[in-house]
Write a protein that holds these residues in place. Structure first.
Motif, PDB file in Angstrom:
ATOM      1  N   GLU A 131      -5.348   5.833   7.616  1.00 23.60           N
ATOM      2  CA  GLU A 131      -6.654   5.195   7.761  1.00 23.60           C
ATOM      3  C   GLU A 131      -6.957   4.303   6.564  1.00 23.60           C
ATOM      4  OE1 GLU A 131      -8.956   8.710   8.359  1.00 23.60           O
ATOM      5  OE2 GLU A 131      -8.950   8.497  10.554  1.00 23.60           O
ATOM      6  N   ARG A 132      -6.536   4.736   5.371  1.00 20.09           N
ATOM      7  CA  ARG A 132      -6.719   3.893   4.179  1.00 20.09           C
ATOM      8  C   ARG A 132      -5.890   2.622   4.269  1.00 20.09           C
ATOM      9  NH1 ARG A 132      -6.604   8.997   1.543  1.00 20.09           N
ATOM     10  NH2 ARG A 132      -4.404   8.702   0.931  1.00 20.09           N
TER      11      ARG A 132
ATOM     12  N   ALA B 168      -7.890   0.172   6.231  1.00 21.14           N
ATOM     13  CA  ALA B 168      -8.990  -0.331   5.409  1.00 21.14           C
ATOM     14  C   ALA B 168      -8.483  -1.334   4.375  1.00 21.14           C
ATOM     15  CB  ALA B 168      -9.698   0.838   4.722  1.00 21.14           C
ATOM     16  N   PHE B 169      -7.322  -1.062   3.803  1.00 20.20           N
ATOM     17  CA  PHE B 169      -6.746  -1.973   2.819  1.00 20.20           C
ATOM     18  C   PHE B 169      -6.356  -3.298   3.463  1.00 20.20           C
ATOM     19  CE2 PHE B 169      -3.523  -3.710   0.012  1.00 20.20           C
ATOM     20  CZ  PHE B 169      -4.065  -3.502  -1.243  1.00 20.20           C
TER      21      PHE B 169
ATOM     22  N   CYS C 172       0.845  -1.188   0.000  1.00 23.17           N
ATOM     23  CA  CYS C 172       0.000   0.000   0.000  1.00 23.17           C
ATOM     24  C   CYS C 172       0.882   1.241   0.000  1.00 23.17           C
ATOM     25  CB  CYS C 172      -0.912   0.001   1.232  1.00 23.17           C
ATOM     26  SG  CYS C 172      -2.104   1.366   1.284  1.00 23.17           S
TER      27      CYS C 172
END
Length: 337
Positions: free
Chosen positions: A75-76, A79-80, A64
């Motif tokens: 935060e992403r 989520a990933f 990522c």
């Protein structure tokens, strides 16, 4: 609630700063141990190359692209991890940048950038990881600090300040989670001087190429400490005996340590005639070429006895010391008869 951590082979581990130095060593060693890893860094090209190489060897890895100074990006990442692996069990805040030069030489904007990545990046990761792990039922947060969080050194003032701040952040986070009864282990790993591209990556304001002062250790020593902390609750682990001795000296004799640093601190961090790979130079704001080890001509130790001793549970270690003391006393008594 008691903290129960999974074995590495049963874990999903998020690692920031994953394409270079300690982060790369952590990812590679975690994958070899059977863990699934989400590798996070700014360098998309290096991330993709890592994923292809480790996946081709059977490793469970996803990548990522993110700058940890951006809370939304972190935060992403969480989520990933949920999308790729259903969540995570350990989160390693390893991303770090630095400068060489006096406090006056380093522009204030660069001071802030070092804090944005080293401190706020660790804060963002810690907050996001804690929220996730509360819901998941526990896990581990491992922050990679430095012995320079115990003892500042000349020419690296902003970096030292961030590592002092990371220590305070880690201690506060641990207390807050313990107070609420969250089964989350919080560990601070403190590397000494490690043979990574850090001196080449750091923005340099000195008139000579920077280096790390000896003794140096291989990045695998830091990976060993971090992954041990992912599976075994510990408060602090020093990666490298040289760093541990330096920290102890600084605590025992701070003024003497000041004088030593003033006398040799700058020269010990300079390597005239050996600047390293120019393609790696200055990654303060943008990623540069990443690698596991530095390209300068240095010697690094591949293991740390001090780290292995710290892995022993305190009760066992105290028992062994007590037994050794008793046997020594018995031997002295017998010789005296």
């Amino acid at each position: 609630m008691p903290i129960k951590l999974k074995s590495l082979r049963d874990q999903v581990i998020v690692v920031t700063g994953a394409t270079s130095g300690n982060g790369l060593a952590i990812v590679e060693q975690a994958v070899r141990a059977g863990a699934a890893v989400l590798a996070v860094a700014r360098n998309e090209e290096a991330l993709n190359a890592m994923r292809e190489r480790l996946a081709a060897a059977g490793g469970r890895i996803a990548v990522c692209v993110a700058d940890v100074s951006d809370m939304a990006a972190v935060e992403r990442v969480a989520a990933f991890a949920t999308e790729a692996f259903g969540g995570f069990d350990s989160w390693v805040n390893n991303a770090g940048i630095g400068t060489y030069g006096t406090l006056d030489q380093v522009p204030v904007a660069d001071h802030r950038r070092v804090f944005d990545v080293n401190y706020f990046g660790a804060l963002h990761g810690s907050l996001v990881a804690a929220r996730h792990l509360r819901v998941r039922g526990g896990g581990a947060i491992v922050n990679v600090g430095s012995i320079l969080g115990d003892r500042s050194i000349l020419q690296q003032g902003p970096y030292c300040a961030t590592k002092h701040a990371v220590q305070a952040l880690t201690d506060t986070l641990r207390m807050e989670l313990e107070h609420e009864g969250a089964p989350i282990s919080v560990t601070l790993v403190k590397p000494g001087a490690i043979d990574t591209p850090f001196p080449e990556h750091a923005r340099n304001f000195m008139d000579q190429p920077p280096r790390l002062p000896p003794p140096l250790y291989a990045p695998s020593v830091v990976a060993d400490a971090v992954l041990f902390a992912c599976a075994h609750p510990r408060r602090t682990l020093y990666a490298g005996g040289g760093g541990l001795v330096s920290a102890m000296l600084a605590q025992a004799a701070p003024r003497m340590t000041d004088f030593i640093m003033e006398a040799i601190g700058t020269g010990a961090q300079q390597k005239p005639g050996d600047p390293g790979d120019p393609a790696r130079r200055d990654n303060l704001y943008e990623p540069r070429v990443d690698a596991l080890r530095g390209s300068q001509d240095v010697h690094a130790r591949n293991s740390s006895i001090a780290l292995q001793v710290q892995k022993v549970p305190s009760a066992v270690l105290l028992g062994a010391l007590g037994l050794g003391g008793a046997l020594l006393s018995l031997g002295i008594w017998k010789r005296a008869r």
